[in-house]
Design a protein around this motif. Structure first.
Motif, mmCIF file in Angstrom:
data_model
loop_
_atom_site.group_PDB
_atom_site.id
_atom_site.type_symbol
_atom_site.label_atom_id
_atom_site.label_comp_id
_atom_site.label_asym_id
_atom_site.label_seq_id
_atom_site.Cartn_x
_atom_site.Cartn_y
_atom_site.Cartn_z
ATOM 1 N N ASP A 9 1.064 -1.246 -0.187
ATOM 2 C CA ASP A 9 0.048 0.236 -0.023
ATOM 3 C C ASP A 9 1.105 1.341 0.131
ATOM 4 O O ASP A 9 1.996 1.425 0.686
ATOM 5 N N GLU A 11 0.117 4.071 1.035
ATOM 6 C CA GLU A 11 -0.447 5.166 2.118
ATOM 7 C C GLU A 11 0.106 4.472 3.475
ATOM 8 O O GLU A 11 -0.180 3.424 3.871
ATOM 9 N N TYR A 13 -0.454 5.353 6.276
ATOM 10 C CA TYR A 13 -1.462 5.199 7.486
ATOM 11 C C TYR A 13 -1.936 3.708 7.327
ATOM 12 O O TYR A 13 -2.309 3.063 8.410
ATOM 13 N N TYR A 35 5.635 -0.216 -0.001
ATOM 14 C CA TYR A 35 5.016 1.160 -0.288
ATOM 15 C C TYR A 35 4.728 1.320 -1.870
ATOM 16 O O TYR A 35 4.098 2.362 -2.119
ATOM 17 N N ASP A 55 -3.261 -3.126 -1.589
ATOM 18 C CA ASP A 55 -4.132 -1.757 -2.010
ATOM 19 C C ASP A 55 -4.423 -1.799 -3.840
ATOM 20 O O ASP A 55 -3.613 -2.335 -4.537
#
Length: 112
Positions: A9, A11, A13, A35, A55
């Motif tokens: 992902d 993001e 967070y 990431y 993601d």
């Protein structure tokens, strides 16, 4: 035996939240976190996790595109803020489709 997991992902967070959830489940173990999809492809050359949390909306290579490059029996769950890809996710043989914000209860349901 623990289920070896990988997070992909862009993001931070979302990665941190899923990492926290994985750490709370005794039968899950975080093997890698990436990431972006290109980083994940490099790791996947030498390692095959049992389960990938993927993601969809990422730069350079989307999660949908990455899913089509995974080995046929690779287990993965999409994690995204976008509902419009849900139907397509099942064409990619995703185990589940988790909509952000992901609750711990929904996460547990997906990994069981």
């Amino acid at each position: 035996m623990k289920i070896q997991c990988m997070l992909i992902d862009d993001e931070p967070y979302a990665v941190n939240l899923l990492e926290e959830y994985i750490l709370q489940v005794p039968y899950l173990e975080l093997q890698h976190k990436c990431y972006h999809a290109l980083e994940a492809l490099e790791i996947l050359k030498g390692s095959r996790p049992d389960l990938i949390f993927l993601d969809i909306n990422m730069p350079h290579l989307s999660g949908m595109q990455l899913a089509s490059l995974l080995p046929p029996k690779q287990l993965f769950i999409f994690t995204t803020a976008y509902s419009e890809f849900a139907a397509e996710s099942y064409e990619k043989n995703a185990l589940d489709y988790l909509m952000q914000p992901i609750t711990f209860h929904r996460f547990l349901k997906a990994v069981r």
